[in-house]
Write an enzyme that holds these catalytic residues in place. Sequence first.
Site, PDB file in Angstrom:
ATOM      1  N   HIS A  89       8.634   7.460   0.133  1.00  0.00           N
ATOM      2  CA  HIS A  89       9.976   7.568   0.706  1.00  0.00           C
ATOM      3  C   HIS A  89      10.871   6.528   0.020  1.00  0.00           C
ATOM      4  CE1 HIS A  89       8.718   4.018   2.874  1.00  0.00           C
ATOM      5  NE2 HIS A  89       7.730   4.700   3.440  1.00  0.00           N
ATOM      6  N   HIS A 148       9.520   3.015  -0.675  1.00  0.00           N
ATOM      7  CA  HIS A 148       8.656   2.846  -1.853  1.00  0.00           C
ATOM      8  C   HIS A 148       9.491   2.793  -3.135  1.00  0.00           C
ATOM      9  CE1 HIS A 148       5.643   4.937   0.878  1.00  0.00           C
ATOM     10  NE2 HIS A 148       4.982   3.857   0.511  1.00  0.00           N
ATOM     11  N   GLN A 187       0.239  -8.371   5.469  1.00  0.00           N
ATOM     12  CA  GLN A 187      -0.489  -7.858   4.294  1.00  0.00           C
ATOM     13  C   GLN A 187      -0.078  -8.633   3.036  1.00  0.00           C
ATOM     14  OE1 GLN A 187      -1.398  -3.578   3.218  1.00  0.00           O
ATOM     15  NE2 GLN A 187       0.498  -3.786   2.091  1.00  0.00           N
ATOM     16  N   TYR A 202       2.822   9.675  -0.016  1.00  0.00           N
ATOM     17  CA  TYR A 202       3.819  10.159   0.939  1.00  0.00           C
ATOM     18  C   TYR A 202       5.056   9.266   0.821  1.00  0.00           C
ATOM     19  CZ  TYR A 202       5.044  13.427   4.577  1.00  0.00           C
ATOM     20  OH  TYR A 202       5.622  14.459   5.266  1.00  0.00           O
ATOM     21  N   GLN A 238      -9.726   0.789   4.537  1.00  0.00           N
ATOM     22  CA  GLN A 238      -8.810   0.034   5.408  1.00  0.00           C
ATOM     23  C   GLN A 238      -8.538   0.754   6.729  1.00  0.00           C
ATOM     24  OE1 GLN A 238      -5.687   0.160   2.215  1.00  0.00           O
ATOM     25  NE2 GLN A 238      -4.279   0.254   3.924  1.00  0.00           N
ATOM     26  N   MET A 289       0.018   4.275  -0.704  1.00  0.00           N
ATOM     27  CA  MET A 289      -0.918   5.300  -0.239  1.00  0.00           C
ATOM     28  C   MET A 289      -0.237   6.675  -0.285  1.00  0.00           C
ATOM     29  SD  MET A 289      -3.412   3.562   2.518  1.00  0.00           S
ATOM     30  CE  MET A 289      -2.410   3.724   3.956  1.00  0.00           C
ATOM     31  N   ARG A 344       4.087   6.834   8.193  1.00  0.00           N
ATOM     32  CA  ARG A 344       3.584   7.244   9.514  1.00  0.00           C
ATOM     33  C   ARG A 344       4.688   7.730  10.452  1.00  0.00           C
ATOM     34  NH1 ARG A 344      -0.620   2.990   8.707  1.00  0.00           N
ATOM     35  NH2 ARG A 344      -2.607   4.068   8.824  1.00  0.00           N
TER      36      ARG A 344
HETATM   37  O1  PAF Z   1       0.599  -0.952   2.063  1.00  0.00           O
HETATM   38  C1  PAF Z   1      -0.094   0.017   1.672  1.00  0.00           C
HETATM   39  O2  PAF Z   1       0.400   1.115   1.452  1.00  0.00           O
HETATM   40  C2  PAF Z   1      -1.585  -0.188   1.478  1.00  0.00           C
HETATM   41  O3  PAF Z   1      -2.107  -1.074   2.413  1.00  0.00           O
HETATM   42  C3  PAF Z   1      -1.957  -0.609   0.045  1.00  0.00           C
HETATM   43  C4  PAF Z   1      -1.379  -1.966  -0.295  1.00  0.00           C
HETATM   44  C5  PAF Z   1      -1.447   0.418  -0.949  1.00  0.00           C
HETATM   45  C6  PAF Z   1      -3.468  -0.705  -0.094  1.00  0.00           C
HETATM   46  O4  PAF Z   1      -4.078   0.506   0.158  1.00  0.00           O
END
Ligand code: PAF
Length: 287
Positions: free
Chosen positions: A34, A37, A160, A32, A64, A30, A194
Amino acid sequence: MRIYRTPKAMQRASRQWQRDGSKIGFVPTMGYLHAGHISLVAAARKRVGPKGRVVVSIYVNPTQFAPHEDLSTYPRDLPHDLQLCREAKVDAVFFPTDAVMYPGREAGEYSTYVAEEQVSQGLEGVSRPTHFRGVTTIVAKLFNCVLPDVAVFGAKDWQQAAVIRRMCVNLDFPLKIIVAPTHREADGLAMSSRNVYLTPREREQAPVLWRSIEWCRRRVREAGELPAATLIAEVQKLIQTESTGRLDYAAFFEGDSLKTVEMVTRGNHMAIAVFLGKVRLIDNGRI
Ligand code: PAF
């Protein structure tokens, strides 16, 4: 590095890569971005090799977020994200708009969702009942756009990853899901976009989530096994003593199935969610 903004353009590129024999590794985000990622990007690259293509999607998925959650304030910084992706040798960024991902949604004309109905029910599913339907819907859509051979998710969002794995098995998505380790700050706080919301005082207290997991791990390893209820009471106390936070939940379960355990033993998994002020932080780890 190419940037694609529509499903059609992304699919066209991916199909060409498939014809060229390149494997496609995918990191959905999503934005932003860091170091956490970027470690997922490295894991994707490792899987597809130097000739493969690594795609990162940057999309703050509205479905979501519940109406009272932080969709409108979710941190965004596209120039910085693109810079990090370039430095990490990402081949392409998929950066779609709401209009192309959910056409007609504003007018009430978007009506197809994907829902996993077991693994998504506990833990985060209790506190955020509509969250995983949004996640599975967007991830399924992103998979259909990027057509990956392998997709990499962070272990920080343990549930997730389990929900997505189940979705892929149940809906026959032909790809491999990789779960890469959580990236942590020096004091143990799991990296998350966040974290930027935390005040300096909350930031100081935030490692209490990781300390709670370490505490439970130590206790279980000393005792051999302990009732989950005992550990939850101890975690509650630790949070109260060491922070101004409020425990949302602490839970113990089997790492793969997410089935709750009453007696916690080594190898079980723990997840925790804590409100620090207005910020809700989650973390998890093996016991
Ligand atoms: O983990 C996330 O950043 C989100 O839930 C994802 C998997 C990109 C789906 O929007």
